[in-house]
Write an enzyme that holds these catalytic residues in place. Structure first.
Site, PDB file in Angstrom:
ATOM      1  N   PRO A 213       0.941  -1.154  -0.165  1.00 37.90           N
ATOM      2  CG  PRO A 213      -0.599  -1.440   1.768  1.00 37.90           C
ATOM      3  CD  PRO A 213       0.594  -2.188   1.207  1.00 37.90           C
ATOM      4  CD  GLU A 214       3.090   3.001  -4.238  1.00 40.28           C
ATOM      5  OE1 GLU A 214       3.227   4.370  -4.432  1.00 40.28           O
ATOM      6  OE2 GLU A 214       3.341   2.326  -4.930  1.00 40.28           O
TER       7      GLU A 214
ATOM      8  CE  LYS B 285       5.322   3.186   1.052  1.00 38.31           C
ATOM      9  NZ  LYS B 285       6.232   2.274   0.450  1.00 38.31           N
TER      10      LYS B 285
ATOM     11  NE  ARG C 121       9.121  -3.039  -3.880  1.00 42.03           N
ATOM     12  CZ  ARG C 121       8.139  -2.319  -3.334  1.00 42.03           C
ATOM     13  NH1 ARG C 121       8.441  -1.553  -2.435  1.00 42.03           N
ATOM     14  NH2 ARG C 121       6.863  -2.224  -3.848  1.00 42.03           N
TER      15      ARG C 121
END
Ligand SMILES: [Zn+2]
Length: 285
Positions: free
Chosen positions: A12-13, A62, A261
């Site tokens: 989730p951002e 976050k 990532r």
């Protein structure tokens, strides 16, 4: 189908946490809650919150905070797999590994799989926030704090934007998409960026992330490009579009790993080092 799968495996951002804070506020603010840990891993923490009034929820990057009238604060980080799902009260019996269940007379919320779930003091909360960069979704965000780090750093823009101590709340999707929208080379160093270019990037991030809060997912295409997206695909320029043609120039979108990532970018469109703003020309030699 793509959407469902992606939501399961993408971290989730910031927009997700801000939506969650708004939802928890709407459902719990001002109400006494019962708190429990059906899974058993947060029994002591839940007992500290049980029977007290939920005052407000707050998102920063976050991180999610729940403020209670006792002065105690719930701190949650969803990490990669966490969910915090709400329903009307009374809730059904808990299913699966529910770390924390909050229930009021109106609503119930189940937290599963978080990276962090703890009760903290305000000093601890402030210490945590002091390690985070500005959050584009907060009105108190100061982009000059991030600029102070960025313009002195030889690290790449792709690396800097994933660093929560530089900008809080950006994840892999916003990183890739905002660099694309600004035509910036992800490998360009922060130290090469002009102040005005950083200002443009920040303004774009603020707008994009607010759009994410409103829409509940990350869509980044400008209106003139939205018609070119394939049916059923998320409206994005480069994120997870490796090997597909760029919607603007037709070059194949590429991917490589940065900071653990996958980074996605278009080598055709993203050539700017950011030394000058778009449209700004070199002084005559
Ligand atoms: Zn392109």
């Amino acid at each position: 189908m793509r959407w469902g799968r992606e939501r399961l495996i993408a971290m989730p951002e910031g927009h997700t946490l801000h939506r969650l804070a708004t939802e928890l506020d709407a459902r719990f603010a001002g109400d006494i809650v019962t708190a429990s840990s059906p899974q058993g891993r947060f029994v002591e923490g839940a007992a500290l919150l049980d029977g007290t009034t939920f005052e407000a929820a707050e998102a920063y990057g976050k991180h999610l905070f729940g403020h209670f009238d006792s002065g105690r604060i719930l701190h949650v980080h969803l990490g990669l797999y966490g969910t915090f799902l709400t329903t009307e009260a009374p809730p059904p019996p808990p299913r699966g590994a529910v770390r924390l269940r909050l229930t009021s007379r109106r609503s119930s919320a189940d937290l599963r799989g978080p990276t962090a779930c703890e009760v903290v003091t305000d000093d601890q909360r402030l210490a945590l926030l002091s390690r985070l960069g500005p959050d584009p979704l907060r009105e108190d965000a100061d982009p000059t704090r991030a600029w102070a780090v960025v313009h002195r750093s030889r690290r790449s823009l792709a690396s800097l934007l994933m660093d929560q101590s530089v900008v809080a709340g950006i994840g892999n999707v916003y990183r890739a998409e905002v660099l694309y929208r600004q035509r910036l080379d992800p490998a360009a160093p922060g130290s090469g960026l002009a102040r005005g270019v950083w200002g443009d990037l920040w303004t774009d991030l603020v707008q994009l992330m607010h759009r994410g809060v409103q829409e509940g997912h990350i869509g980044t295409l400008r209106p003139q490009h939205a018609l070119r997206a394939r049916e059923g695909q998320p409206h994005r320029y480069v994120y997870r579009r490796q090997g597909e043609p760029c919607l603007v120039c037709g070059t194949r979108v590429r991917t490589t790993e940065v900071e653990g990532r996958n980074l996605y970018w278009c080598p055709g469109c993203q050539r700017r080092s950011g030394r000058r703003r778009v449209g700004q020309v070199d002084a005559a030699p």
